[in-house]
Design an enzyme around this catalytic site. Structure first.
Site, PDB file in Angstrom:
ATOM      1  N   TYR A  11     -21.957 -13.374 -10.673  1.00 55.80           N
ATOM      2  CA  TYR A  11     -21.910 -12.030 -11.761  1.00 55.80           C
ATOM      3  C   TYR A  11     -20.936 -11.308 -11.294  1.00 55.80           C
ATOM      4  O   TYR A  11     -20.801 -10.893 -10.185  1.00 55.80           O
ATOM      5  CB  TYR A  11     -23.325 -11.280 -11.749  1.00 55.80           C
TER       6      TYR A  11
ATOM      7  N   GLU B 233     -18.105  -7.715 -18.935  1.00 57.37           N
ATOM      8  CA  GLU B 233     -19.224  -8.219 -18.284  1.00 57.37           C
ATOM      9  C   GLU B 233     -19.127  -9.914 -18.276  1.00 57.37           C
ATOM     10  O   GLU B 233     -19.043 -10.207 -19.259  1.00 57.37           O
ATOM     11  CB  GLU B 233     -20.361  -7.991 -18.619  1.00 57.37           C
TER      12      GLU B 233
END
Length: 385
Positions: free
Chosen positions: A112, A200
């Protein structure tokens, strides 16, 4: 998704091979551009949870599928022109006008990565985790130490050494750490050069063939920078947005559609939130958040009133104004003007307090409109309910 990946590739960020189609025939044609027998088809809507969603019109399950290239037209036909419902869209769903075809690949590990503006450090912050592909909130709740945070001096930016260190902390090693660092540098350049509020990546994946690529992304852009980011903002797909919110934007109104039945027109976000809370305590749900702001004029107020009265879900209207910068007479003039133009079809409760309140009340009284003018906040809310 295809738009964000397209922007990333312009900045040297590694992304998968993809193609975009807006008809089943185009999907069939574009599928032949990929090597191998299989291709991934993804519905393109502004919502998460696409893979577990379903289409309202035909009940077709899933907005993401691995298919044979020969099936591209068949699957595109089940998606295009339909409405996808996911956990994030609510029952209304989002219309699907585009599908993305993507190369099929095998993921070895998922990480991530995100860049946000951080109030605490007063600048951008890099956020990463060795675990990706799932909710970062769940990862953080299970193990707060799994989250890597690196504040960035906005004047100095991200150096190659900082990017490499971030990649290493996220679990990349060897050549893959170098690949990841290059993408991190590119993503930071996207963040700054494109006036992003958020970048993101979930997941930033290492593939079995050794590549490190961005597999999926969410990117937010600063509306205030639209004047210098015309290319980015021209990509905006208004079919994915609420039509009421789009209309409000034309007049610089802070409007969010909600699922209640009592419409609110308020000045100031704090008072708007308090009004919504009080309506809830009185047994009703607000139909919207609407802050007309301190710079509103008669035309803006007229537009705001039209917006909430034309909402078919609205059963009554509460106007709650504390006149400071925004004068009560301006609100009154706007409301009277709107009612004379489009009529009053729903019960209207008006609470005016503050600057020019007496003048505002007189304008409403002289108009002869069937308005419930109430000075007490609680009583006004109860009447609207």
């Amino acid at each position: 998704e295809y738009q964000s990946l397209g922007v990333f590739s312009e900045f040297g960020v590694a992304t998968p091979k993809l193609a975009v189609a807006k008809t089943p025939e185009e999907a069939a044609q574009k599928a032949q551009e990929f090597s191998g027998d299989d291709v991934v088809i993804k519905v393109q809507v502004l919502a998460g949870g696409r893979g577990l969603g379903h289409f309202k019109e035909n009940g077709f399950q899933g907005g993401v599928h691995i298919i044979k290239k020969s099936q591209a037209a068949e699957y595109a036909d089940k998606m295009l022109g339909k409405t996808l419902i996911t956990k994030q869209t609510g029952a209304a769903g989002k219309p699907c006008n585009t599908v993305m075809l993507c190369e099929k690949f095998q993921i070895k590990t998922e990480k991530y990565f995100a860049i946000l503006n951080d109030r605490g450090s007063g600048g951008p912050i890099l956020i990463g985790s060795k675990t990706g592909g799932t909710s970062i909130e769940d990862i953080a709740a299970a193990d707060p130490t799994a989250i890597v945070k690196v504040p960035v001096d906005v004047m100095e930016g991200v150096s190659e050494a900082m990017a490499k260190d971030m990649a290493t902390q996220m679990g990349f090693s060897g050549a893959q750490a170098d690949h990841a660092a290059k993408s991190i540098l590119g993503l930071y350049k996207v963040f700054t050069d494109c006036d992003c509020t958020m970048v993101e990546i979930n997941p930033l994946a290492e593939l079995t063939d050794g590549r490190v690529i961005v597999c999926d992304a969410k990117v937010g852009f600063d509306d205030n920078a639209e004047f210098r980011q015309k290319k980015i903002h021209d990509m905006r797909d208004t079919t994915q947005e609420d039509p009421y919110e789009m209309e409000a934007k034309k007049y610089d109104l802070n409007y969010i559609k909600l699922d209640g039945s009592v419409a609110c027109m308020v000045n100031g976000a704090g008072l708007a939130m308090a009004t919504m809370d009080l309506l809830d305590l009185c047994g009703a749900k607000p139909a919207n958040f609407l802050d007309v702001g301190g710079a509103a004029n008669k035309d803006t107020v007229t537009a705001a009133f039209k917006l909430i009265q034309n909402d078919k879900d609205v059963k009554s209207i509460l106007i709650n104004i504390f006149g400071g910068i925004m004068r009560c007479d301006v609100i009154a003039e706007g409301v009277v003007s709107a009612v004379k133009e489009i009529g009053l079809t729903k019960p209207l409760v008006v609470r005016l307090v503050g600057t020019n309140v007496e003048l505002g009340k007189k304008i409403i009284e002289d108009s002869g409109l069937p308005v419930h003018a109430i000075g007490d906040f609680h009583e006004a809310a109860k009447k609207a309910v």
